[in-house]
Write an enzyme that holds these catalytic residues in place. Structure first.
Site, mmCIF file in Angstrom:
data_model
loop_
_atom_site.group_PDB
_atom_site.id
_atom_site.type_symbol
_atom_site.label_atom_id
_atom_site.label_comp_id
_atom_site.label_asym_id
_atom_site.label_seq_id
_atom_site.Cartn_x
_atom_site.Cartn_y
_atom_site.Cartn_z
ATOM 1 N N HIS A 122 39.782 27.533 43.731
ATOM 2 C CA HIS A 122 39.461 28.636 44.651
ATOM 3 C C HIS A 122 37.943 28.839 44.571
ATOM 4 O O HIS A 122 37.338 28.591 43.517
ATOM 5 C CB HIS A 122 40.201 29.882 44.152
ATOM 6 C CG HIS A 122 40.093 31.100 45.000
ATOM 7 N ND1 HIS A 122 38.964 31.874 45.047
ATOM 8 C CD2 HIS A 122 40.986 31.712 45.814
ATOM 9 C CE1 HIS A 122 39.174 32.903 45.863
ATOM 10 N NE2 HIS A 122 40.393 32.825 46.343
ATOM 11 N N ASP A 199 41.520 29.755 35.292
ATOM 12 C CA ASP A 199 41.710 30.748 36.340
ATOM 13 C C ASP A 199 43.222 30.941 36.481
ATOM 14 O O ASP A 199 43.909 30.082 37.030
ATOM 15 C CB ASP A 199 41.076 30.223 37.635
ATOM 16 C CG ASP A 199 41.391 31.080 38.851
ATOM 17 O OD1 ASP A 199 42.257 31.969 38.754
ATOM 18 O OD2 ASP A 199 40.783 30.835 39.907
ATOM 19 N N GLN A 202 46.903 32.734 39.928
ATOM 20 C CA GLN A 202 48.205 32.391 40.518
ATOM 21 C C GLN A 202 49.254 32.059 39.462
ATOM 22 O O GLN A 202 50.432 31.955 39.794
ATOM 23 C CB GLN A 202 48.057 31.189 41.470
ATOM 24 C CG GLN A 202 47.176 31.437 42.663
ATOM 25 C CD GLN A 202 47.713 32.528 43.585
ATOM 26 O OE1 GLN A 202 48.904 32.846 43.592
ATOM 27 N NE2 GLN A 202 46.838 33.136 44.363
ATOM 28 N N LYS A 225 47.568 40.646 42.191
ATOM 29 C CA LYS A 225 48.483 39.515 42.422
ATOM 30 C C LYS A 225 49.669 39.577 41.456
ATOM 31 O O LYS A 225 50.613 38.809 41.573
ATOM 32 C CB LYS A 225 47.743 38.193 42.244
ATOM 33 C CG LYS A 225 46.662 37.964 43.309
ATOM 34 C CD LYS A 225 46.037 36.609 43.150
ATOM 35 C CE LYS A 225 44.701 36.484 43.851
ATOM 36 N NZ LYS A 225 44.800 36.342 45.295
ATOM 37 N N CYS A 363 40.266 30.070 50.875
ATOM 38 C CA CYS A 363 39.138 30.097 49.928
ATOM 39 C C CYS A 363 39.089 28.830 49.078
ATOM 40 O O CYS A 363 38.811 28.884 47.869
ATOM 41 C CB CYS A 363 39.182 31.330 49.024
ATOM 42 S SG CYS A 363 38.984 32.851 49.916
HETATM 43 N N1 PLP Z 1 41.484 32.294 41.842
HETATM 44 C C1 PLP Z 1 42.618 32.032 42.505
HETATM 45 C C2 PLP Z 1 43.416 30.802 42.147
HETATM 46 C C3 PLP Z 1 43.045 32.893 43.511
HETATM 47 O O1 PLP Z 1 44.178 32.638 44.183
HETATM 48 C C4 PLP Z 1 42.258 34.027 43.825
HETATM 49 C C5 PLP Z 1 42.628 34.924 44.935
HETATM 50 O O2 PLP Z 1 43.168 34.490 45.948
HETATM 51 C C6 PLP Z 1 41.109 34.258 43.088
HETATM 52 C C7 PLP Z 1 40.746 33.371 42.106
HETATM 53 C C8 PLP Z 1 40.253 35.451 43.335
HETATM 54 O O3 PLP Z 1 40.953 36.598 42.952
HETATM 55 P P1 PLP Z 1 40.378 38.050 43.265
HETATM 56 O O4 PLP Z 1 40.055 38.065 44.725
HETATM 57 O O5 PLP Z 1 41.498 38.957 42.901
HETATM 58 O O6 PLP Z 1 39.179 38.237 42.404
#
Ligand code: PLP
Length: 405
Positions: A122, A199, A202, A225, A363
């Site tokens: 992402h 990260d 998910q 999430k 993203c």
């Molecule tokens: N990393 C992953 C794999 C994500 O799916 C997301 C959000 O879609 C993020 C990072 C960013 O998360 P946040 O917008 O809650 O900071």
């Protein structure tokens, strides 16, 4: 405890409202809906327990502080961390990764060094490292994926070099659902003394995560999430690493002693929590962790796997549909394209049938480019989805194809 999806659905007020057909919410990867206990916890905290934390001498403030710190301990338990001070409250995954890039990255990464990420990231786990590398004169290396969106482990290993200072990888791809073999990544990186950030945005809401078992160095996730409030998330960092890191932001709440000439900083985690934090959000996140733990993350994982298998069967019967991302190990994220229909149009038509999906690059623009699509439609699953939601998805896709035929 057995998993009863119809009972779980009753916990989600948003699935009860409206006069038409119920919402088929298939966008949990973007943000999860909130169960009643989380909604109630926010109301209760603001109604009966609200005050600023840590500095109050009166009982209400001491109580709010205790609730905030209890939430930290719930997150610690949820992630299987050893100590509550290893949990830093942040706004979400994005801020957690930026914190590590700023505090760990600027201290340990210099000219000629390398940061290794994967092609599945992402933007939140890509842009901060790219920008850090530009700032420090370092190099961003990217482990590739194959056409099915499996990470190429051999290429990953070959990219671990004498100048690699950090590996930053996603645990699960938000765009195509690939579950990355992170134990193997960590083993390969640690064998060379390289720390690993995962990260977990998910992964944490989808299956059991235990940072001690993983032996991971940093782990980031977002509350929104994980069926919790937005504007709150957590960074796990091994105490030894956090202790050695300089502050992220400076100001109130993160100091030990301030003089005009110099300041000494508080111990972790306060050192990384400058200013008044999202107190109610943290409390709500603690309740979300309790809620998921009461269901059991193993049961959540099994439910999602059953949903995914059913969704793959249903969508597999539509010849004009092509699944993007067909890794052997996948979680409840289904990306696809339809012959001759733009993903945004698919999203709009599905919405007309009460089916909420996401369309776009999710993203993850470099991943989309690698897989040869500008965008996909993404149906992502959560604990409240049932087979009916998936059948409505398949029916709505067929209607869409007819409309554009
Ligand atoms: N990393 C992953 C794999 C994500 O799916 C997301 C959000 O879609 C993020 C990072 C960013 O998360 P946040 O917008 O809650 O900071």
């Amino acid at each position: 405890m057995s998993f009863d999806v119809e009972r779980i659905r009753k916990d989600f007020p948003i699935l009860q409202v409206g006069t038409g057909p119920p919402l088929a919410y298939l966008d949990t990867a973007a943000s999860a809906q909130k169960p009643q206990p989380v909604v109630d916890a926010l109301g209760d905290f603001y109604t009966r327990h609200y005050a600023n934390i840590h500095r109050g001498v009166y009982e209400l403030s001491a109580d709010a502080t205790a609730r905030y710190e209890a939430a930290r301990d719930k997150v610690r338990a949820f992630l299987g961390a050893a100590e509550a001070r290893e949990i830093v409250f942040v706004r979400g995954t994005t801020e957690a990764i930026n914190l590590v890039a700023a505090c760990y990255g600027r201290t340990h990464i210099g000219t000629g060094d390398e940061v290794l990420i994967t092609a599945l990231e992402h933007h939140a786990n890509l842009v901060p490292w790219q920008q850090l590398c530009i700032e420090r004169g370092a190099k961003l290396r990217v482990a590739p994926v194959d056409d099915a969106a499996h990470l190429d482990i051999e290429a990953f290993e070959a990219l671990l070099g004498p100048r690699t200072r950090l590996v930053a990888a996603t645990h699960v791809s938000n765009a195509v659902g690939t579950r990355v073999p992170v134990r193997e990544l960590i083993r390969l990186a640690h064998a060379r003394g390289i720390p690993v950030l995962l990260d977990g945005a998910q992964a944490a809401p989808r299956f059991p995560v235990n940072v001690l078992e993983l032996e991971v160095d940093f782990y980031a996730f977002s509350g929104h999430k994980l069926y919790g409030p937005s504007g709150i998330g957590a960074l796990y960092g091994r105490a030894e690493l956090l202790d050695a890191m300089p502050p992220y932001q400076t100001g109130g709440g993160m100091i030990e002693r301030v003089r005009f000439e110099e300041t000494t900083f508080a111990a972790v985690p306060e050192r990384f929590e400058a200013g008044t934090p999202n107190i109610a959000g943290a409390v709500g996140l603690g309740v979300a962790c309790d809620y998921l733990s009461s269901i059991g993350m193993e049961a959540v994982e099994r439910h999602e796997a059953a949903l995914l298998a059913h969704a793959e069967r249903l969508l597999g019967e539509i010849p004009e549909l092509r699944v993007i991302g067909t890794a052997a190990a996948k979680t409840g994220v289904l990306s696809f394209v339809l012959d001759g229909v733009h993903p945004h149009d698919v999203g709009t038509v599905l919405d007309g049938s009460g089916v909420a999906v996401r369309a776009g690059h999710h993203c993850a623009q470099p991943l989309m480019e690698r897989l040869g699509v500008p965008a996909t439609v993404r149906a992502s699953l959560g604990i409240y989805n049932n087979f009916d939601d998936l059948e409505r998805l398949a029916d709505a896709i067929r209607r869409c194809l007819k409309l554009f035929a």
